[in-house]
Enzyme design. Structure first.
Site, PDB file in Angstrom:
ATOM      1  N   HIS A  74      12.472   1.300   5.263  1.00 12.61           N
ATOM      2  CA  HIS A  74      12.297  -0.114   4.912  1.00 12.61           C
ATOM      3  C   HIS A  74      12.812  -0.972   6.057  1.00 12.61           C
ATOM      4  O   HIS A  74      13.964  -0.858   6.458  1.00 12.61           O
ATOM      5  CB  HIS A  74      13.063  -0.433   3.627  1.00 12.61           C
ATOM      6  CG  HIS A  74      12.530  -1.623   2.882  1.00 12.61           C
ATOM      7  ND1 HIS A  74      12.353  -2.858   3.478  1.00 12.61           N
ATOM      8  CD2 HIS A  74      12.122  -1.749   1.590  1.00 12.61           C
ATOM      9  CE1 HIS A  74      11.862  -3.699   2.579  1.00 12.61           C
ATOM     10  NE2 HIS A  74      11.709  -3.048   1.435  1.00 12.61           N
ATOM     11  N   HIS A  86      -2.228  19.734   7.246  1.00 12.88           N
ATOM     12  CA  HIS A  86      -3.116  18.635   6.856  1.00 12.88           C
ATOM     13  C   HIS A  86      -2.356  17.308   6.894  1.00 12.88           C
ATOM     14  O   HIS A  86      -1.166  17.246   6.557  1.00 12.88           O
ATOM     15  CB  HIS A  86      -3.674  18.871   5.451  1.00 12.88           C
ATOM     16  CG  HIS A  86      -4.354  20.191   5.279  1.00 12.88           C
ATOM     17  ND1 HIS A  86      -5.553  20.486   5.870  1.00 12.88           N
ATOM     18  CD2 HIS A  86      -3.978  21.312   4.603  1.00 12.88           C
ATOM     19  CE1 HIS A  86      -5.907  21.719   5.561  1.00 12.88           C
ATOM     20  NE2 HIS A  86      -4.961  22.245   4.797  1.00 12.88           N
ATOM     21  N   CYS A  98       0.805  -1.224   0.000  1.00 12.17           N
ATOM     22  CA  CYS A  98       0.000   0.000   0.000  1.00 12.17           C
ATOM     23  C   CYS A  98       0.836   1.271   0.000  1.00 12.17           C
ATOM     24  O   CYS A  98       0.296   2.353  -0.227  1.00 12.17           O
ATOM     25  CB  CYS A  98      -0.932  -0.001   1.211  1.00 12.17           C
ATOM     26  SG  CYS A  98      -2.100  -1.386   1.244  1.00 12.17           S
ATOM     27  N   HIS A 101     -14.438   5.254   5.348  1.00 12.17           N
ATOM     28  CA  HIS A 101     -15.881   5.041   5.419  1.00 12.17           C
ATOM     29  C   HIS A 101     -16.521   5.019   4.036  1.00 12.17           C
ATOM     30  O   HIS A 101     -17.363   4.161   3.736  1.00 12.17           O
ATOM     31  CB  HIS A 101     -16.509   6.150   6.267  1.00 12.17           C
ATOM     32  CG  HIS A 101     -17.997   6.062   6.392  1.00 12.17           C
ATOM     33  ND1 HIS A 101     -18.859   6.681   5.510  1.00 12.17           N
ATOM     34  CD2 HIS A 101     -18.783   5.406   7.281  1.00 12.17           C
ATOM     35  CE1 HIS A 101     -20.105   6.416   5.861  1.00 12.17           C
ATOM     36  NE2 HIS A 101     -20.085   5.651   6.928  1.00 12.17           N
ATOM     37  N   HIS A 161      -2.668   6.860   5.479  1.00 12.19           N
ATOM     38  CA  HIS A 161      -3.200   5.735   4.708  1.00 12.19           C
ATOM     39  C   HIS A 161      -4.391   5.096   5.414  1.00 12.19           C
ATOM     40  O   HIS A 161      -4.298   4.688   6.581  1.00 12.19           O
ATOM     41  CB  HIS A 161      -2.102   4.700   4.498  1.00 12.19           C
ATOM     42  CG  HIS A 161      -2.590   3.389   3.974  1.00 12.19           C
ATOM     43  ND1 HIS A 161      -3.381   3.281   2.856  1.00 12.19           N
ATOM     44  CD2 HIS A 161      -2.414   2.111   4.437  1.00 12.19           C
ATOM     45  CE1 HIS A 161      -3.660   1.999   2.647  1.00 12.19           C
ATOM     46  NE2 HIS A 161      -3.096   1.284   3.584  1.00 12.19           N
ATOM     47  N   ASN A 200     -10.462   0.649   2.025  1.00 13.05           N
ATOM     48  CA  ASN A 200      -9.011   0.674   1.832  1.00 13.05           C
ATOM     49  C   ASN A 200      -8.732   0.463   0.342  1.00 13.05           C
ATOM     50  O   ASN A 200      -8.835  -0.646  -0.166  1.00 13.05           O
ATOM     51  CB  ASN A 200      -8.353  -0.415   2.664  1.00 13.05           C
ATOM     52  CG  ASN A 200      -6.840  -0.452   2.529  1.00 13.05           C
ATOM     53  OD1 ASN A 200      -6.265   0.232   1.684  1.00 13.05           O
ATOM     54  ND2 ASN A 200      -6.189  -1.263   3.336  1.00 13.05           N
TER      55      ASN A 200
END
Length: 528
Positions: free
Chosen positions: A331, A417, A252, A450, A421, A454
């Site tokens: 990573h 802001h 993702c 919502h 994810h 995802n």
């Protein structure tokens, strides 16, 4: 038989406290670690390396100020006498110094990093016929005959607590009975989402597709031949010398990785447009088994795609929305636990799925801690950095370090802001708590989860589209997009708004933004 004595009450209290401690320990193993408890010095050094690398520029500021003050005191007669003196005594030196100055200036201008602009972006909005409510999801799962009663009950519990609403979307193939997870159906899903997002992007920017010099596509689990990037080249008849890249298996957070790759390429190739397409394919990666750790992705992942147009052309600044400021990638793949916490494999029945470890949140927390410790010196005010560093030194030097709590920088001073994810409600909850954010800072993430579920690597763009649709992004605002991915990775990207941003036509929130935000309590939407 009556009330217990002091010893009995003390024993009960000890048992109760011990039970609470064990429960907290269990939560700690599964949730994000409390950043107030530990900050590793070697992680801090990664971030302060960036600060030191810019130290020379900071020291030159007062020097230049002093030179300007002195220069302001020089009269025209002084300058004329200085020039005559140089002509008589040091003409060759003046010419050599001037030539060196011109050469150094040219070298600096030709090698300095080029600013990268985000001209616009678009997110795919699926048709309403693909809507998948919770009741429809469970009914369909029961009718397909692939899941036992325990698996169905587990999926119902996950959906209740997931934070997903009733209007998320699943691909055509999974609305069929029986489902048809074929290669052909997967290609149809990929074409629908990618071409839908790109059509909107080209329409809003009036960009001729043949002007694109760089194309980067990321999709973790679906990598056909020809590639997804080749599908785009074929559809839009892109030019023959275009540089295309197809990133797979990166989870993702691959959207940020794709942007980082595009940024590096734009530093090399002048006057070029780059398009980054981020998506995930669900059709061929639906899990039809009964292992609970593999059923969670079924409940959370939904259809989505984003397309982002980047430019290094100076004249695009006037029409661009944002300027790329920083990319920080972390990573943790060298750690076996982190490497296997999101793992595609076969279950005991030979059915392929993506397994999520119970340690996922703890591992995500460790990756996040490294990432934000590196990012901090790049974005935080000096005052916050000094407080953080002083707290760290105090903990290292003082004998009573256990009583000195680390100072966690206030990232609300660095960003207006936050686009976290939308991997799940637990991820958003933990980041809100550990970064000391306000509900308004995670509103875009909760509402995206919502409304769209995802959507993997594209979720951070649905969140930014939400902020734009609400009219909250103004000139000078700083936006932090942060994403997690298998491997295990945590990646951040920072944007600066170049103007007051209005939503582009065809925004995924265009016809529903007035209904948001909705209040989510224990996974259920509440009436405002």
């Amino acid at each position: 038989m009556g009330g217990g004595g002091p010893i009995e009450n003390g024993s009960e209290e000890a048992v109760r406290l011990n039970g609470q401690q064990q429960q907290q320990q269990r939560r700690g193993r599964r949730g994000l670690p409390d950043f107030l408890q530990s900050v590793n010095l070697r992680h801090v050094k990664l971030g302060y390396h960036y600060l030191v690398s810019h130290l020379l520029a900071l020291l030159l500021i007062p020097l230049m100020a002093a030179i300007l003050v002195e220069a302001s005191r020089v009269s025209p007669d002084d300058l004329r006498r200085l020039w005559l003196s140089l002509q008589q005594d040091h003409l060759i030196s003046v010419l050599v110094a001037s030539a060196f100055l011109v050469f150094a200036s040219t070298a600096y201008l030709s090698t300095r990093p080029r600013p990268i602009y985000l001209v616009d972006f678009a997110c795919y909005r699926p048709p309403e016929r693909l809507s998948a409510s919770s009741s429809r999801f469970i009914t369909h799962s029961r009718l397909c005959g692939q899941f036992d009663d325990s698996a169905l009950q587990f999926q119902e519990r996950i959906l209740v607590r997931s934070g997903l609403g009733e209007d998320t979307y699943l691909p055509d193939a999974l609305h069929s009975l029986p489902p048809r997870p074929s290669m052909s159906a997967a290609r149809q899903e990929a074409e629908a989402v990618m071409f839908g997002a790109l059509d909107s992007l080209f329409r809003n920017t009036s960009l001729n597709p043949r002007d694109i010099g760089i194309l980067v596509v990321n999709c973790s689990l679906f990598n056909p031949t020809p590639s997804l990037s080749a599908m785009i080249v074929n559809r839009y008849h892109l030019r023959g010398n275009i540089r295309t890249f197809n990133l797979g298996g990166m989870g993702c957070s691959a959207g940020v990785i794709s942007l980082d790759l595009a940024r590096d390429l734009l530093q090399v190739h002048r006057s070029t447009y780059a398009v980054v397409v981020s998506t995930e394919n669900i059709t061929q990666n639906w899990y039809f088994g009964n292992r609970k750790s593999m059923l969670i992705p079924n409940c959370l992942f939904r259809v989505g795609c984003s397309a982002v147009l980047l430019s290094n052309r100076p004249f695009d600044r006037s029409r661009a929305k944002y300027r790329l400021a920083h990319v920080v990638r972390t990573h943790r793949g060298a750690d076996d636990r982190a490497f296997r916490c999101v793992y595609q494999e076969e279950d005991n029945a030979g059915k392929v799925g993506v397994s999520l470890s119970k340690d996922l949140m703890a591992i995500a927390g460790e990756a996040l801690k490294v990432n934000i410790t590196t990012l901090g010196p790049l974005v935080l005010p000096v005052s916050e950095q000094l407080l953080f560093f002083a707290s760290l030194v105090a903990r290292k030097l003082l004998k009573s370090a256990a009583k000195v709590k680390p100072y966690i920088p206030d990232f609300k001073l660095a960003f207006e802001h936050f686009c976290i994810h939308a991997g799940g409600r637990a991820v958003i909850d933990e980041l809100e708590k550990n970064l000391h954010l306000l509900p308004s800072h995670v509103e875009a993430s909760r509402m995206t989860l919502h409304r769209f579920g995802n959507t993997s690597s594209s979720s951070i763009w649905y969140e930014l589209a939400y902020l734009e649709a609400k009219g909250r992004v103004h000139r000078g605002h700083r936006i932090w997009q942060i994403a997690f991915g298998s491997g295990f990775k945590c990646n951040s990207i920072v944007w600066h708004a170049l103007r007051n941003i209005r939503p582009s036509p065809g925004s995924p929130w265009e016809d529903c933004i007035s209904h948001y935000p909705v209040q989510i309590v224990d996974g259920f939407p509440q009436e405002s």
